[in-house]
Design an enzyme around this catalytic site. Sequence first.
Site, PDB file in Angstrom:
ATOM      1  N   SER A 173     -38.064 -46.377 -51.224  1.00  0.00           N
ATOM      2  CA  SER A 173     -36.945 -47.018 -50.538  1.00  0.00           C
ATOM      3  C   SER A 173     -36.794 -46.349 -49.177  1.00  0.00           C
ATOM      4  CB  SER A 173     -35.681 -46.809 -51.381  1.00  0.00           C
ATOM      5  OG  SER A 173     -34.524 -47.083 -50.612  1.00  0.00           O
ATOM      6  N   TYR A 186     -29.987 -41.635 -56.145  1.00  0.00           N
ATOM      7  CA  TYR A 186     -30.989 -42.675 -55.866  1.00  0.00           C
ATOM      8  C   TYR A 186     -31.917 -42.191 -54.752  1.00  0.00           C
ATOM      9  CZ  TYR A 186     -32.934 -47.251 -54.495  1.00  0.00           C
ATOM     10  OH  TYR A 186     -33.772 -48.298 -54.175  1.00  0.00           O
TER      11      TYR A 186
HETATM   12  N1  LIG Z   1     -33.918 -54.935 -53.486  1.00  0.00           N
HETATM   13  C1  LIG Z   1     -34.017 -54.140 -52.435  1.00  0.00           C
HETATM   14  O1  LIG Z   1     -33.475 -54.432 -51.346  1.00  0.00           O
HETATM   15  C2  LIG Z   1     -34.817 -52.863 -52.512  1.00  0.00           C
HETATM   16  C3  LIG Z   1     -34.994 -52.099 -51.348  1.00  0.00           C
HETATM   17  C4  LIG Z   1     -35.727 -50.912 -51.408  1.00  0.00           C
HETATM   18  C5  LIG Z   1     -36.293 -50.523 -52.618  1.00  0.00           C
HETATM   19  N2  LIG Z   1     -36.110 -51.296 -53.749  1.00  0.00           N
HETATM   20  C6  LIG Z   1     -36.758 -50.839 -54.987  1.00  0.00           C
HETATM   21  O2  LIG Z   1     -37.494 -51.907 -55.549  1.00  0.00           O
HETATM   22  C7  LIG Z   1     -37.539 -51.767 -56.969  1.00  0.00           C
HETATM   23  C8  LIG Z   1     -37.084 -53.048 -57.628  1.00  0.00           C
HETATM   24  O3  LIG Z   1     -35.758 -53.284 -57.234  1.00  0.00           O
HETATM   25  P1  LIG Z   1     -35.019 -54.671 -57.420  1.00  0.00           P
HETATM   26  O4  LIG Z   1     -34.190 -54.864 -56.200  1.00  0.00           O
HETATM   27  O5  LIG Z   1     -35.962 -55.721 -57.863  1.00  0.00           O
HETATM   28  O6  LIG Z   1     -34.016 -54.260 -58.588  1.00  0.00           O
HETATM   29  P2  LIG Z   1     -33.312 -55.174 -59.723  1.00  0.00           P
HETATM   30  O7  LIG Z   1     -33.209 -56.551 -59.237  1.00  0.00           O
HETATM   31  O8  LIG Z   1     -32.087 -54.438 -60.091  1.00  0.00           O
HETATM   32  O9  LIG Z   1     -34.358 -55.112 -60.883  1.00  0.00           O
HETATM   33  C9  LIG Z   1     -34.656 -53.868 -61.456  1.00  0.00           C
HETATM   34  C10 LIG Z   1     -35.301 -54.040 -62.784  1.00  0.00           C
HETATM   35  O10 LIG Z   1     -35.396 -52.747 -63.375  1.00  0.00           O
HETATM   36  C11 LIG Z   1     -34.908 -52.791 -64.688  1.00  0.00           C
HETATM   37  N3  LIG Z   1     -34.270 -51.547 -65.084  1.00  0.00           N
HETATM   38  C12 LIG Z   1     -33.213 -50.930 -64.518  1.00  0.00           C
HETATM   39  N4  LIG Z   1     -32.881 -49.851 -65.234  1.00  0.00           N
HETATM   40  C13 LIG Z   1     -33.745 -49.785 -66.276  1.00  0.00           C
HETATM   41  C14 LIG Z   1     -33.900 -48.927 -67.382  1.00  0.00           C
HETATM   42  N5  LIG Z   1     -33.067 -47.895 -67.594  1.00  0.00           N
HETATM   43  N6  LIG Z   1     -34.895 -49.165 -68.257  1.00  0.00           N
HETATM   44  C15 LIG Z   1     -35.722 -50.203 -68.089  1.00  0.00           C
HETATM   45  N7  LIG Z   1     -35.618 -51.065 -67.065  1.00  0.00           N
HETATM   46  C16 LIG Z   1     -34.637 -50.864 -66.169  1.00  0.00           C
HETATM   47  C17 LIG Z   1     -33.868 -53.898 -64.688  1.00  0.00           C
HETATM   48  O11 LIG Z   1     -33.728 -54.373 -66.018  1.00  0.00           O
HETATM   49  P3  LIG Z   1     -32.420 -55.206 -66.483  1.00  0.00           P
HETATM   50  O12 LIG Z   1     -32.331 -56.360 -65.521  1.00  0.00           O
HETATM   51  O13 LIG Z   1     -32.734 -55.570 -67.867  1.00  0.00           O
HETATM   52  O14 LIG Z   1     -31.266 -54.254 -66.314  1.00  0.00           O
HETATM   53  C18 LIG Z   1     -34.481 -54.910 -63.732  1.00  0.00           C
HETATM   54  O15 LIG Z   1     -35.334 -55.787 -64.400  1.00  0.00           O
HETATM   55  C19 LIG Z   1     -36.642 -50.577 -57.298  1.00  0.00           C
HETATM   56  O16 LIG Z   1     -37.444 -49.433 -57.484  1.00  0.00           O
HETATM   57  C20 LIG Z   1     -35.785 -50.406 -56.060  1.00  0.00           C
HETATM   58  O17 LIG Z   1     -35.364 -49.091 -55.895  1.00  0.00           O
HETATM   59  C21 LIG Z   1     -35.398 -52.444 -53.715  1.00  0.00           C
END
Ligand SMILES: NC(=O)c1ccc[n+]([C@@H]2O[C@H](COP(=O)([O-])OP(=O)(O)OC[C@H]3O[C@@H](n4cnc5c(N)ncnc54)[C@H](OP(=O)(O)O)[C@@H]3O)[C@@H](O)[C@H]2O)c1
Length: 272
Positions: A173, A186
């Site tokens: 991130s 985080y």
């Molecule tokens: N979106 C952004 O703008 C952004 C920016 C920079 C970096 N990132 C990184 O990109 C990655 C994906 O993010 P995203 O935005 O797609 O997040 P998201 O929409 O919140 O999806 C995250 C996924 O991880 C799963 N998860 C969370 N906690 C968990 C746990 N304890 N055990 C197993 N699974 C778990 C969630 O499962 P459930 O849905 O079942 O809870 C969900 O399917 C992350 O590493 C995040 O830090 C995202």
Amino acid sequence: MDIGAIYPELAQAQVRWRHLPAEGDFAGKTVLVTGAGDGIGRALTKTLALYGADVVLLGKTRTKLEAVFDWIAEHSATKPVIVPCDLNFLDQDSAEALADQVRGEFGRLDGLVHNASALGPKTPVEHYPLSEWEMVTRVNLTAAVTLTQTLTPLLRETGQPKGAEASIVFTSSSVGRQGRAYWGAYAASKFAVEGLMQVLADEFVHEGAIRVNSLNPGATRTPMRRLAYPGEDPATVPPPEARLDLHLYLLSDAAKGVTGQALDARGWDGPP
Ligand SMILES: NC(=O)c1ccc[n+]([C@@H]2O[C@H](COP(=O)([O-])OP(=O)(O)OC[C@H]3O[C@@H](n4cnc5c(N)ncnc54)[C@H](OP(=O)(O)O)[C@@H]3O)[C@@H](O)[C@H]2O)c1
């Protein structure tokens, strides 16, 4: 394959991709993605399956994983597997059982994408509840270590034959590269993930069987983004499919020999 008919959001995004895999580029390959039930992980596993990969979908909520499983089963000829698992409680035994399951089901693992993350509270470190700090660290860092440890033998076996190479991708991130107030555990865990990526890349570099890289997807329209920026208009943020080309590149044979890199999906210029 008419991607526009099956997955219109992907077809729209691909117009701007800087790396376009060939159809079947992932045929015969197996990729495990954590956090596959929603957001970027869901888009990635659907896309990998369309390109021929057998995907192992690990995530917290079973119903979300089942919905992705059903979509993949309907739209591809690949063999998805779901693994409901709360990474906050992942221990060595359950990780070993998962490794045995993947070995028994597919006999190989070409890619491991550490994508799941917990955001935790956005609060000053001074007031950050320690129990939340530990939970975020377990999900974002310790679980990735545990999975990497137990899956390394299978990744190595898959990547060892001449010309093959398995791939580990860590998800970082912007706040894992430059700290920012109130992002607490985080941000700290994402910095640690970058360090872990570098250590592993250095440990594996002489074997040439496993490459290890990290990527920052940048602002992406997902549930986590909505949680982190509740006041933001989601329409102003790119969808998860927009920058999947970097994930696909790092997982594909096109990235052979690329290791130890911390890449940024937004500023990426495409393969060298
Ligand atoms: N979106 C952004 O703008 C952004 C920016 C920079 C970096 N990132 C990184 O990109 C990655 C994906 O993010 P995203 O935005 O797609 O997040 P998201 O929409 O919140 O999806 C995250 C996924 O991880 C799963 N998860 C969370 N906690 C968990 C746990 N304890 N055990 C197993 N699974 C778990 C969630 O499962 P459930 O849905 O079942 O809870 C969900 O399917 C992350 O590493 C995040 O830090 C995202």
